[in-house]
Write an enzyme that holds these catalytic residues in place. Sequence first.
Site, PDB file in Angstrom:
ATOM      1  N   GLU A  91       0.811  -1.209   0.000  1.00 47.33           N
ATOM      2  CA  GLU A  91       0.000   0.000   0.000  1.00 47.33           C
ATOM      3  C   GLU A  91       0.850   1.268   0.000  1.00 47.33           C
ATOM      4  O   GLU A  91       1.941   1.300   0.567  1.00 47.33           O
ATOM      5  CB  GLU A  91      -0.947  -0.025   1.204  1.00 47.33           C
ATOM      6  CG  GLU A  91      -1.943  -1.157   1.058  1.00 47.33           C
ATOM      7  CD  GLU A  91      -2.931  -1.290   2.199  1.00 47.33           C
ATOM      8  OE1 GLU A  91      -3.972  -1.915   1.986  1.00 47.33           O
ATOM      9  OE2 GLU A  91      -2.670  -0.787   3.300  1.00 47.33           O
ATOM     10  N   CYS A 104       3.457   8.320   1.514  1.00 45.93           N
ATOM     11  CA  CYS A 104       4.004   7.317   2.415  1.00 45.93           C
ATOM     12  C   CYS A 104       4.203   6.042   1.603  1.00 45.93           C
ATOM     13  O   CYS A 104       3.237   5.466   1.105  1.00 45.93           O
ATOM     14  CB  CYS A 104       3.006   7.109   3.550  1.00 45.93           C
ATOM     15  SG  CYS A 104       3.489   5.818   4.706  1.00 45.93           S
ATOM     16  N   CYS A 111       6.682  -7.755   6.531  1.00 48.37           N
ATOM     17  CA  CYS A 111       7.854  -7.342   7.305  1.00 48.37           C
ATOM     18  C   CYS A 111       8.229  -8.474   8.247  1.00 48.37           C
ATOM     19  O   CYS A 111       7.366  -9.116   8.841  1.00 48.37           O
ATOM     20  CB  CYS A 111       7.563  -6.076   8.115  1.00 48.37           C
ATOM     21  SG  CYS A 111       9.001  -5.490   9.051  1.00 48.37           S
ATOM     22  N   CYS A 115       6.789  -6.377  15.028  1.00 40.79           N
ATOM     23  CA  CYS A 115       6.466  -5.515  16.167  1.00 40.79           C
ATOM     24  C   CYS A 115       5.049  -5.866  16.613  1.00 40.79           C
ATOM     25  O   CYS A 115       4.174  -6.131  15.790  1.00 40.79           O
ATOM     26  CB  CYS A 115       6.573  -4.046  15.783  1.00 40.79           C
ATOM     27  SG  CYS A 115       8.250  -3.613  15.265  1.00 40.79           S
ATOM     28  N   CYS A 118       1.782  -3.977  15.097  1.00 37.45           N
ATOM     29  CA  CYS A 118       1.791  -3.535  13.697  1.00 37.45           C
ATOM     30  C   CYS A 118       1.151  -4.561  12.774  1.00 37.45           C
ATOM     31  O   CYS A 118       1.504  -5.739  12.791  1.00 37.45           O
ATOM     32  CB  CYS A 118       3.230  -3.269  13.262  1.00 37.45           C
ATOM     33  SG  CYS A 118       3.377  -2.929  11.493  1.00 37.45           S
ATOM     34  N   CYS A 338      -1.109   5.026  10.203  1.00 36.90           N
ATOM     35  CA  CYS A 338       0.123   4.311  10.556  1.00 36.90           C
ATOM     36  C   CYS A 338      -0.174   2.936  11.104  1.00 36.90           C
ATOM     37  O   CYS A 338      -0.988   2.785  12.016  1.00 36.90           O
ATOM     38  CB  CYS A 338       0.859   5.042  11.667  1.00 36.90           C
ATOM     39  SG  CYS A 338       1.392   6.639  11.212  1.00 36.90           S
TER      40      CYS A 338
HETATM   41  N1  SAH Z   1       9.430  -0.374   9.547  1.00 40.72           N
HETATM   42  C1  SAH Z   1       9.623   1.007   9.770  1.00 40.72           C
HETATM   43  C2  SAH Z   1       8.728   1.899   8.927  1.00 40.72           C
HETATM   44  C3  SAH Z   1       7.294   1.492   8.748  1.00 40.72           C
HETATM   45  S1  SAH Z   1       6.229   1.585  10.142  1.00 40.72           S
HETATM   46  C4  SAH Z   1       9.473   1.331  11.234  1.00 40.72           C
HETATM   47  O1  SAH Z   1       9.018   0.490  11.996  1.00 40.72           O
HETATM   48  O2  SAH Z   1       9.844   2.442  11.617  1.00 40.72           O
HETATM   49  C5  SAH Z   1       5.933   3.346  10.351  1.00 40.72           C
HETATM   50  C6  SAH Z   1       5.533   3.740  11.776  1.00 40.72           C
HETATM   51  O3  SAH Z   1       4.217   3.263  12.112  1.00 40.72           O
HETATM   52  C7  SAH Z   1       6.475   3.134  12.808  1.00 40.72           C
HETATM   53  O4  SAH Z   1       6.840   4.094  13.772  1.00 40.72           O
HETATM   54  C8  SAH Z   1       5.597   2.063  13.416  1.00 40.72           C
HETATM   55  O5  SAH Z   1       6.036   1.688  14.683  1.00 40.72           O
HETATM   56  C9  SAH Z   1       4.239   2.720  13.420  1.00 40.72           C
HETATM   57  N2  SAH Z   1       3.128   1.794  13.645  1.00 40.72           N
HETATM   58  C10 SAH Z   1       3.088   0.481  13.358  1.00 40.72           C
HETATM   59  N3  SAH Z   1       1.899  -0.044  13.722  1.00 40.72           N
HETATM   60  C11 SAH Z   1       1.175   0.968  14.241  1.00 40.72           C
HETATM   61  C12 SAH Z   1      -0.169   1.058  14.756  1.00 40.72           C
HETATM   62  N4  SAH Z   1      -0.982   0.016  14.768  1.00 40.72           N
HETATM   63  N5  SAH Z   1      -0.603   2.270  15.195  1.00 40.72           N
HETATM   64  C13 SAH Z   1       0.228   3.350  15.117  1.00 40.72           C
HETATM   65  N6  SAH Z   1       1.475   3.329  14.629  1.00 40.72           N
HETATM   66  C14 SAH Z   1       1.944   2.142  14.199  1.00 40.72           C
HETATM   67 FE1  SF4 Z   2       8.019  -3.918  10.458  1.00 40.22          FE
HETATM   68 FE2  SF4 Z   2       5.743  -2.877  11.362  1.00 40.22          FE
HETATM   69 FE3  SF4 Z   2       7.826  -3.190  13.011  1.00 40.22          FE
HETATM   70 FE4  SF4 Z   2       7.921  -1.310  11.084  1.00 40.22          FE
HETATM   71  S1  SF4 Z   2       6.503  -1.359  12.824  1.00 40.22           S
HETATM   72  S2  SF4 Z   2       9.537  -2.783  11.634  1.00 40.22           S
HETATM   73  S3  SF4 Z   2       6.766  -2.347   9.458  1.00 40.22           S
HETATM   74  S4  SF4 Z   2       6.691  -4.837  11.993  1.00 40.22           S
END
Ligand code: SAH
Ligand code: SF4
Length: 360
Positions: A91, A104, A111, A115, A118, A338
């Site tokens: 996306e 974005c 990934c 995390c 996410c 995000c």
């Molecule tokens: N992988 C990279 C970039 C993509 S994620 C990273 O982790 O930085 C972009 C941002 O969205 C990151 O700060 C991530 O932690 C945040 N993010 C992921 N899941 C989220 C959620 N459910 N609600 C709000 N922010 C989230």
């Molecule tokens: Fe990967 Fe999501 Fe963690 Fe970013 S926040 S490193 S996209 S798992």
Amino acid sequence: MAENLLNFDAQQLADWFAEQGEKPFRARQVLRWIHKMGESDFAAMSDIANSLREKLQQQACVTAPVVQREELSTDGTRKWLLNVGTGNAVETVYIPEAERGTLCVSTQAGCALDCSFCSTGKQGFNRNLSTAEIVGQLWWANREIGKDANGNWPISNVVFMGMGEPLLNFNNTVSALRLMLDDNAYGLSRRRVTVSTSGIVPAMDRLREECPVALAVSLHAPNDALRDVLVPVNQKYPLRELLAACNRYLEKAPRDFITFEYVMLAGVNDSEKQARELVSLVRDVPCKFNLIPFNPIPQVQYQRSGSDAIRRFRDVLMQADIVTTTRKTRGDDIAGACGQLAGQVLDKTKRTRNLAGAGL
Ligand code: SAH
Ligand code: SF4
């Protein structure tokens, strides 16, 4: 097979032209047509000799990912689902604001880093996107939205905050970054292109040397015990190493601060005590904070912090003279906010292999 010229940054295109026995300035002309003009049809490149146009038509193409679906939020945010083949989709989100247009972009289908909050992480990892698939998101979105009345493309800022960890797809991310910065392509300022990373320390050092742009680091916790759970890659690169890498990065960065992203999870990482712990943690790193209210995803039980908790947390940081903003949630009605980007990733079995390949 025809060579997709969207895969090449300026140097790589010049090298490819040289292999074809063509002069470097021809490569520059074609680069401008593709990225500055948004042209994909070699026949339309009117200042290129006919013989070269014909040769390019036979040997090359300009192919961005195919859009499967578009969604439009009530706040003007647009989200595109791009088909990246073999059942995978990623996306891209366009966020229009008064003074700027931000895109974005995604860098991986899925990934590997998982995390805990996410949506992309919950999909597992499938594969890295090619340079064409990364820069193609910008190429395509500009064309789709169209130039403004002054003849400028609408996208002034790019954030690598879509699906995937950009620094685990290093080479393709850097080629795409170089195109975004190149005056013969998009000519964006280094300060307006932001890579967001979960903290891949060796790759942060490489980025600083090879293509320094604005850097956002996903911190999310004030200590290793909690960060190990929320951002598991912390077990490999703990906070002390991460913060040292941030300071090294700043020696060459286009901005004199790191942006720390911090997702606000109710009852998990949002207390005033944790805010104070955070202040002492980042004491020696010039930084700004961006608090991101958690955007709910189906797979997990976390709740978004209440607005009072977010305000109190922000106040602790501000009282310590740390500039802190709270991210406006944009496009959440189309799951474009995000962490909500899910795309569609079929093969979830490669997580371990990718971690091994990435030296993690
Ligand atoms: N992988 C990279 C970039 C993509 S994620 C990273 O982790 O930085 C972009 C941002 O969205 C990151 O700060 C991530 O932690 C945040 N993010 C992921 N899941 C989220 C959620 N459910 N609600 C709000 N922010 C989230
Ligand atoms: Fe990967 Fe999501 Fe963690 Fe970013 S926040 S490193 S996209 S798992």
